[in-house]
Design a protein around this motif. Structure first.
Motif, PDB file in Angstrom:
ATOM      1  N   ARG A  52       0.795  -1.234   0.000  1.00 30.95           N
ATOM      2  CA  ARG A  52       0.000   0.000   0.000  1.00 30.95           C
ATOM      3  C   ARG A  52       0.825   1.282   0.000  1.00 30.95           C
ATOM      4  NH1 ARG A  52      -3.005  -3.816   2.975  1.00 30.95           N
ATOM      5  NH2 ARG A  52      -2.114  -3.243   4.960  1.00 30.95           N
ATOM      6  N   PHE A  53       2.154   1.209  -0.201  1.00 29.34           N
ATOM      7  CA  PHE A  53       2.902   2.473  -0.240  1.00 29.34           C
ATOM      8  C   PHE A  53       2.883   3.082  -1.646  1.00 29.34           C
ATOM      9  CE2 PHE A  53       6.227  -0.865  -0.565  1.00 29.34           C
ATOM     10  CZ  PHE A  53       6.793  -0.541  -1.785  1.00 29.34           C
ATOM     11  N   LYS A  54       2.545   2.265  -2.641  1.00 34.21           N
ATOM     12  CA  LYS A  54       2.459   2.717  -4.033  1.00 34.21           C
ATOM     13  C   LYS A  54       3.708   3.525  -4.443  1.00 34.21           C
ATOM     14  CE  LYS A  54      -2.498   2.343  -4.544  1.00 34.21           C
ATOM     15  NZ  LYS A  54      -2.882   1.778  -3.250  1.00 34.21           N
ATOM     16  N   THR A  55       3.576   4.826  -4.672  1.00 36.64           N
ATOM     17  CA  THR A  55       4.749   5.604  -5.087  1.00 36.64           C
ATOM     18  C   THR A  55       5.229   6.538  -3.983  1.00 36.64           C
ATOM     19  OG1 THR A  55       3.313   7.292  -5.998  1.00 36.64           O
ATOM     20  CG2 THR A  55       4.033   5.574  -7.520  1.00 36.64           C
ATOM     21  N   ASP A  56       4.754   6.305  -2.762  1.00 33.44           N
ATOM     22  CA  ASP A  56       5.042   7.204  -1.644  1.00 33.44           C
ATOM     23  C   ASP A  56       6.277   6.698  -0.880  1.00 33.44           C
ATOM     24  OD1 ASP A  56       5.093   8.628   0.714  1.00 33.44           O
ATOM     25  OD2 ASP A  56       2.924   8.511   1.053  1.00 33.44           O
ATOM     26  N   ALA A  57       7.422   7.344  -1.149  1.00 38.55           N
ATOM     27  CA  ALA A  57       8.683   6.891  -0.539  1.00 38.55           C
ATOM     28  C   ALA A  57       8.655   7.055   0.978  1.00 38.55           C
ATOM     29  CB  ALA A  57       9.856   7.655  -1.140  1.00 38.55           C
ATOM     30  N   GLU A  58       7.963   8.079   1.442  1.00 41.44           N
ATOM     31  CA  GLU A  58       7.874   8.314   2.883  1.00 41.44           C
ATOM     32  C   GLU A  58       7.073   7.187   3.563  1.00 41.44           C
ATOM     33  OE1 GLU A  58       7.411  12.498   3.502  1.00 41.44           O
ATOM     34  OE2 GLU A  58       9.154  12.025   4.753  1.00 41.44           O
ATOM     35  N   ALA A  59       5.988   6.784   2.935  1.00 39.51           N
ATOM     36  CA  ALA A  59       5.177   5.691   3.475  1.00 39.51           C
ATOM     37  C   ALA A  59       5.990   4.400   3.496  1.00 39.51           C
ATOM     38  CB  ALA A  59       3.906   5.510   2.639  1.00 39.51           C
ATOM     39  N   PHE A  60       6.805   4.202   2.456  1.00 41.61           N
ATOM     40  CA  PHE A  60       7.673   3.029   2.414  1.00 41.61           C
ATOM     41  C   PHE A  60       8.617   3.029   3.619  1.00 41.61           C
ATOM     42  CE2 PHE A  60      11.825   1.265   1.403  1.00 41.61           C
ATOM     43  CZ  PHE A  60      11.499  -0.021   1.014  1.00 41.61           C
ATOM     44  N   LEU A  61       9.242   4.178   3.890  1.00 39.52           N
ATOM     45  CA  LEU A  61      10.210   4.251   4.995  1.00 39.52           C
ATOM     46  C   LEU A  61       9.519   4.033   6.341  1.00 39.52           C
ATOM     47  CD1 LEU A  61      12.370   7.243   3.729  1.00 39.52           C
ATOM     48  CD2 LEU A  61      13.043   4.823   3.820  1.00 39.52           C
ATOM     49  N   GLY A  62       8.291   4.502   6.479  1.00 37.42           N
ATOM     50  CA  GLY A  62       7.542   4.279   7.717  1.00 37.42           C
ATOM     51  C   GLY A  62       7.268   2.800   7.924  1.00 37.42           C
ATOM     52  N   LEU A  63       6.808   2.165   6.859  1.00 39.22           N
ATOM     53  CA  LEU A  63       6.478   0.741   6.939  1.00 39.22           C
ATOM     54  C   LEU A  63       7.725  -0.099   7.197  1.00 39.22           C
ATOM     55  CD1 LEU A  63       4.175  -1.225   6.782  1.00 39.22           C
ATOM     56  CD2 LEU A  63       4.304  -1.162   4.288  1.00 39.22           C
ATOM     57  N   GLN A  64       8.880   0.406   6.755  1.00 40.09           N
ATOM     58  CA  GLN A  64      10.127  -0.342   6.945  1.00 40.09           C
ATOM     59  C   GLN A  64      10.369  -0.626   8.436  1.00 40.09           C
ATOM     60  OE1 GLN A  64      13.585   1.196   7.766  1.00 40.09           O
ATOM     61  NE2 GLN A  64      14.671  -0.715   7.377  1.00 40.09           N
ATOM     62  N   ASN A  65      10.073   0.355   9.287  1.00 36.08           N
ATOM     63  CA  ASN A  65      10.260   0.134  10.738  1.00 36.08           C
ATOM     64  C   ASN A  65       9.336  -0.969  11.240  1.00 36.08           C
ATOM     65  OD1 ASN A  65      10.992   3.047  10.198  1.00 36.08           O
ATOM     66  ND2 ASN A  65      11.795   2.714  12.245  1.00 36.08           N
ATOM     67  N   ILE A  66       8.107  -0.926  10.757  1.00 38.12           N
ATOM     68  CA  ILE A  66       7.114  -1.905  11.214  1.00 38.12           C
ATOM     69  C   ILE A  66       7.546  -3.315  10.803  1.00 38.12           C
ATOM     70  CG2 ILE A  66       4.722  -2.637  10.857  1.00 38.12           C
ATOM     71  CD1 ILE A  66       4.059   0.430  10.644  1.00 38.12           C
ATOM     72  N   ILE A  67       8.019  -3.424   9.556  1.00 36.73           N
ATOM     73  CA  ILE A  67       8.462  -4.731   9.041  1.00 36.73           C
ATOM     74  C   ILE A  67       9.664  -5.238   9.848  1.00 36.73           C
ATOM     75  CG2 ILE A  67       9.526  -5.859   7.018  1.00 36.73           C
ATOM     76  CD1 ILE A  67       6.896  -5.198   5.970  1.00 36.73           C
ATOM     77  N   GLU A  68      10.628  -4.359  10.103  1.00 36.51           N
ATOM     78  CA  GLU A  68      11.838  -4.810  10.805  1.00 36.51           C
ATOM     79  C   GLU A  68      11.539  -5.154  12.264  1.00 36.51           C
ATOM     80  OE1 GLU A  68      14.485  -5.804   9.605  1.00 36.51           O
ATOM     81  OE2 GLU A  68      14.537  -4.903   7.625  1.00 36.51           O
TER      82      GLU A  68
END
Ligand SMILES: *[C@@H]1O[C@H](CO)[C@@H](O)[C@H](O)[C@H]1NC(C)=O
Ligand SMILES: *[C@@H]1O[C@H](CO)[C@@H](O)[C@H](O)[C@H]1NC(C)=O
Ligand SMILES: *[C@@H]1O[C@H](CO)[C@@H](O)[C@H](O)[C@H]1NC(C)=O
Ligand SMILES: *[C@@H]1O[C@H](CO)[C@@H](O)[C@H](O)[C@H]1NC(C)=O
Ligand SMILES: *[C@@H]1O[C@H](CO)[C@@H](O)[C@H](O)[C@H]1NC(C)=O
Ligand SMILES: *[C@@H]1O[C@H](CO)[C@@H](O)[C@H](O)[C@H]1NC(C)=O
Length: 359
Positions: A154-170
């Motif tokens: 669900r981050f699509k093209t949003d790099a900021e959303a990707f970086l936020g989700l990265q913490n959750i995944i890790e």
């Protein structure tokens, strides 16, 4: 399906360049080859799982189908654990692979992040591909090795959303790896799970320092939560329903199919001492005349608070240090002493970066 996609992309590339579609296109490796740990780059020996910078899926992800068993016989004692873990790793790896594909250096630089961000994301992606291989190698050839499903982050093209989700995944990876140590039979598996959990921690620390510019510390102990399969189940949130290969074993196995737990949007602060309102994916199976508790895990500790199933309001224990992650479940016993006592969750509450909140 994924493999077909890669092959057809390769084919289009050949055609666009006017090159003949020749019979030299390498055929995909066989199950016997993939069941051989010496086939392909070897994690820990090859720098491939650090240095590859292509946008195309690396080995072993480019062979994105389940690997059939090539022998028959009794399952390895930790096969089920590593089948679960491999299926979870496909989620984690695919998150990074999608990020590597969706973004480039300027996607992050334009937002003010360091010019090394895309590169580090690609290096973490490579590490995760190495985890795929390590987990494949940890399942005996008597058993099937699950392949990837399709995932929507669900981050699509949003790099900021990707970086936020990265913490959750890790952080969820760190937590389920810690919990899986309790299930492992072989000492070698316990060592491997710990070593890989530490690698996920390095990924998380990189992001806390480089991206979020916050202290990476989480107090003296990260959070130990014993019911790893409940966390694995939460990762199913990213799986597109019906997209998993038919041959894949159920994931996770066993699964309690508990309702996922989230904090409602109108909760704005998630610190120890704050009251938050919980929301359930579907109604928990509450029994009459039973007391329910929110059991909060932090560090090596847990604190139970009576839970009002009518209002769904609960207060994060003020006793906890506001660092790292708090994991909460709804249980019908104080301290959630067995996995069966849990009726909903787990919920992750992040203390840093503070701009993130919960999963
Ligand atoms: C794979 O495992 C199944 C189930 O144990 C078994 O029947 C089959 O013979 C195995 N395949 C090979 C190639 O040994
Ligand atoms: C990076 O991606 C953006 C958005 O897709 C694109 O406009 C830009 O040309 C790309 N930059 C480079 C250097 O490839
Ligand atoms: C990246 O940024 C650093 C400083 O933040 C700078 O010294 C370096 O030259 C930059 N590198 C590139 C390739 O832009
Ligand atoms: C919070 O939001 C939920 C919907 O997400 C709503 O049902 C609830 O009434 C709200 N609670 C408060 C205290 O505003
Ligand atoms: C609390 O959660 C339950 C279970 O999902 C739901 O049925 C109930 O409506 C919620 N209560 C409030 C006040 O939102
Ligand atoms: C929670 O803490 C209590 C008290 O220390 C302990 O008995 C219980 O086993 C803990 N729960 C879990 C799931 O570890």
């Amino acid at each position: 399906m994924f493999l077909k996609h890669i092959l057809s992309t390769g084919l289009l590339f050949c055609l666009a360049n006017g090159a003949p579609v020749s019979s030299t296109t390498p055929s995909p490796p066989t199950a016997s080859e993939l069941n051989d740990p010496n086939f392909g780059p070897i994690p820990g020996l090859s720098s491939y799982y650090s240095d590859y910078r292509g946008k195309e899926a690396p080995f072993p992800a480019k062979n994105a189908t389940p690997i059939q068993n090539t022998t028959s016989g009794p399952a390895g004692v930790d096969d089920l654990l590593f089948q679960n873990l491999l299926a979870a790793e496909w989620v984690v790896y695919s998150f990074y692979q999608q990020g590597v594909e969706a973004f480039n250096k300027s996607s992050f630089v334009d937002l003010g992040y360091p010019n090394t961000t895309w590169d580090s994301i690609a290096e973490i992606r490579d590490n995760e591909a190495g985890h795929l291989r390590l987990f494949q190698d940890s399942i005996s050839s008597n058993n099937i090795k699950p392949g990837p499903c399709s995932y929507d982050f669900r981050f699509k093209t949003d790099a900021e959303a990707f970086l936020g989700l990265q913490n959750i995944i890790e952080i969820s990876s760190m937590s389920f790896l810690t919990g899986l140590v309790l299930q492992a039979q072989l000492d070698s598996s316990k060592g491997a799970l710990t070593a890989i959990g530490l690698t996920e921690t390095r990924h998380e620390v990189w992001s806390l320092i480089e991206i979020w510019n916050v202290s990476p510390f989480a107090g003296p102990a990260d959070t130990s939560f014993p019911y790893a399969n409940q966390i694995l189940d939460v990762t199913n949130e990213f799986v597109i329903p019906g997209s998993c290969p038919a041959e894949n074993p159920p994931f996770p196995s066993p699964s309690q199919n508990l309702p996922r737990l989230t904090i409602t949007d109108n909760t704005t602060s998630f610190n120890p001492g704050d009251e938050v309102e919980l929301e359930f994916e579907f109604n928990p199976e509450y029994q009459v005349n039973t007391e329910y508790y929110t059991v909060y895990f932090h560090g090596l500790f847990n604190i139970s608070v009576p839970f009002d199933t009518q209002t769904n309001l609960t207060t994060i224990p003020s006793e906890f240090e506001a660092k790292g992650v708090i994991i909460a479940v709804i249980a019908d016993e104080i301290g959630a002493p067995s996995k069966e006592s849990v009726v909903a969750g787990p919920l992750f509450i992040f203390q840093q970066p503070t701009s993130l909140n919960s999963l």
